[in-house]
Design an enzyme around this catalytic site. Structure first.
Site, short mmCIF file in Angstrom:
data_model
loop_
_atom_site.label_atom_id
_atom_site.label_comp_id
_atom_site.label_asym_id
_atom_site.label_seq_id
_atom_site.Cartn_x
_atom_site.Cartn_y
_atom_site.Cartn_z
N TYR A 141 46.18 40.50 38.60
CA TYR A 141 46.69 41.86 38.74
C TYR A 141 47.60 42.01 39.96
O TYR A 141 48.49 42.85 39.96
CB TYR A 141 45.53 42.85 38.87
CG TYR A 141 44.91 43.27 37.57
CD1 TYR A 141 44.26 42.34 36.77
CD2 TYR A 141 44.94 44.60 37.15
CE1 TYR A 141 43.65 42.73 35.59
CE2 TYR A 141 44.35 44.99 35.97
CZ TYR A 141 43.70 44.05 35.19
OH TYR A 141 43.11 44.44 34.02
N LYS A 189 36.22 30.17 34.93
CA LYS A 189 36.75 29.19 33.97
C LYS A 189 36.97 27.90 34.76
O LYS A 189 38.08 27.36 34.85
CB LYS A 189 38.05 29.75 33.34
CG LYS A 189 38.63 28.93 32.20
CD LYS A 189 37.80 28.91 30.94
CE LYS A 189 38.40 27.96 29.92
NZ LYS A 189 37.51 27.76 28.74
N ASP A 221 34.53 32.08 28.41
CA ASP A 221 34.56 32.10 26.93
C ASP A 221 33.15 32.14 26.36
O ASP A 221 32.85 32.95 25.47
CB ASP A 221 35.38 30.92 26.36
CG ASP A 221 35.02 29.57 26.96
OD1 ASP A 221 34.21 29.53 27.92
OD2 ASP A 221 35.54 28.54 26.48
N ASP A 245 37.71 42.95 33.49
CA ASP A 245 38.36 43.96 32.66
C ASP A 245 37.98 43.74 31.20
O ASP A 245 37.58 44.66 30.49
CB ASP A 245 39.88 43.87 32.85
CG ASP A 245 40.62 44.88 32.00
OD1 ASP A 245 40.22 46.06 31.99
OD2 ASP A 245 41.60 44.49 31.31
N ASP A 249 34.89 45.94 28.79
CA ASP A 249 35.18 46.63 27.52
C ASP A 249 34.28 46.09 26.42
O ASP A 249 33.75 46.85 25.60
CB ASP A 249 36.65 46.42 27.09
CG ASP A 249 37.56 47.55 27.56
OD1 ASP A 249 37.30 48.10 28.64
OD2 ASP A 249 38.53 47.85 26.83
C1 IPM Z 1 40.45 49.48 33.44
C2 IPM Z 1 41.83 49.65 32.83
C3 IPM Z 1 42.88 49.32 33.89
C4 IPM Z 1 42.68 47.88 34.31
C5 IPM Z 1 44.32 49.58 33.45
C6 IPM Z 1 44.53 50.98 32.96
C7 IPM Z 1 45.30 49.26 34.55
O1 IPM Z 1 41.96 48.87 31.71
O2 IPM Z 1 40.16 50.16 34.44
O3 IPM Z 1 39.66 48.69 32.92
O4 IPM Z 1 43.17 46.96 33.65
O5 IPM Z 1 42.02 47.66 35.34
MN MN Z 2 40.11 47.86 31.10
#
Ligand code: IPM
Ligand code: MN
Length: 369
Positions: A141, A189, A221, A245, A249
């Site tokens: 990032y 990794k 993975d 990240d 999710d």
């Molecule tokens: C998160 C989001 C952010 C990230 C984006 C919106 C920049 O996906 O907070 O998980 O990738 O960190």
């Molecule tokens: Mn995210």
């Protein structure tokens, strides 16, 4: 207790879910005699439209003067064609960097009432309580160089970490594990990447200072698979920025919806609080958004910035109670299950508020006798 909170509602569903979160914070303040003040600021796509910048100086200056920042969501398809540094997301990355918090805490909890909302079988999700500690200021990032050269058709991003950056986030993970189930799973990794080898060696070294905590390493993975197969095996999961990240999710699947996940970023000058879900522009303004991720994020403010653990727990219990009573926003209302009542964003917020008020009333009544 006094707390000054910068409220950066942002784009899409950001404003509507943030409103429910601040309502809860106001209620806690009122019932407990605390003084919470809220300072609103622009960020993301709305800030670009109004000021030309995804993070106007005024927003950042105001945020730096607050005790905590509550952010809704950023992102709007309108800006998809812009380069990364001009997009709404750039505002979020800039504020993360400026506030300095490097440890992003993302709890993923399986609520019993939502066991049917997850595509995973109830016996897989039962009792799952994972805390992701995602490094937030390093890796791909922020690593340089980064560019896309349209002439040569080549692009580059850099995954870079220093030992110190790994040490500080690893310490947060071990400290938190000490108050939980005493286990840290570090994700990397290391079979391919030098950065991951540095990560693994450093985490192993830090672990020596925490003899009561068990450390295990997982490759990212296979970790992606284990999280779906045996999520109960994990307590604190420590990851670099991008892996965190992605995996956080994925962990939304355990809860049943990304709309349920809160986060807190600690370790910097000002803590930053944001639900994990995005701006979901397709449902913005329809009343379909789930405010519980934002409300649980408000609970994290109470825990990590206000030192009001009891109130944080009361908000979490109120969320549980409302879910147990069958109230569901669209994202967690899977199928036609009996005993469920569909509710809007605002109604869900109100129900949590009511449940909270009742529990705090009871607490005060108990103190009075
Ligand atoms: C998160 C989001 C952010 C990230 C984006 C919106 C920049 O996906 O907070 O998980 O990738 O960190
Ligand atoms: Mn995210």
């Amino acid at each position: 207790m006094r707390l000054k909170i910068a409220v950066l509602a942002g784009d899409g569903i950001g404003p509507e879910v943030t409103k429910q979160a601040t309502n809860i914070l106001r209620a806690v303040a009122e019932m407990g005699g605390h003084e919470f003040t809220f300072v609103e600021g622009l960020i993301g796509g709305t800030a670009i439209t109004e000021t030309g910048s995804p993070l106007p100086t005024g927003t950042l200056d105001a945020a730096l003067e607050c005790d905590a920042v509550l952010l809704g969501a950023v992102g709007d398809n309108k800006f998809n064609a812009l380069p990364p540094d001009k997009r709404p997301e750039a505002g979020l990355l800039q504020i993360r960097q400026a506030l300095g918090g490097f440890a992003n805490l993302r709890p993923s909890i399986a609520y019993t009432a939502l066991s049917a909302s997850s595509p995973l079988r109830p016996e897989v999700t039962k009792d799952v309580d994972i805390l992701f500690v995602r490094e937030l200021l390093g890796g791909l990032y922020f690593g340089a160089p980064r560019w896309w050269d349209r002439d040569s058709n080549e692009a580059i991003n850099t995954m870079r970490y220093t030992r110190d950056e790994v040490v500080r986030v690893a310490r947060v993970a071990f400290e938190l594990a000490g108050n939980r189930r005493q286990k840290v799973t570090s994700v990397d990794k290391a079979n391919v990447l030098e950065v991951s080898q540095l990560w693994r060696a450093t985490v192993t070294e830090v672990a020596k200072d925490y003899p009561s905590v068990t450390l295990e390493h997982q490759l990212v993975d296979s970790m992606a698979m284990h999280i779906m197969n045996i999520p109960r095996n994990f307590d604190v999961v420590l990851t670099e920025n991008l892996f965190g990240d992605i995996l956080s999710d994925e962990a939304g699947v355990i809860t049943g919806s990304l709309g349920m996940l809160p986060s807190a970023t600690i370790g910097g000058a000002v803590n930053l609080y944001e639900p994990v879900h995005g701006s979901a522009p397709d449902i913005a303004g329809t009343g379909k958004a789930n405010p519980l991720g934002a409300i649980l994020t408000a609970a994290m403010i109470l825990r990590h910035s206000a030192n009001l653990e009891q109130d944080a727990k009361a908000v979490e219990a109120a969320v549980n109670k409302v879910l147990d009573a069958g109230y569901r926003t669209a994202d967690i209302a899977r199928g036609q299950q009996p005993g469920q009542t569909p509710v809007s964003t605002q109604e869900m917020g109100k129900l949590v508020h009511q449940a909270l008020a009742e529990s705090i009333d009871r607490r005060q009544a108990m103190h009075a006798v």
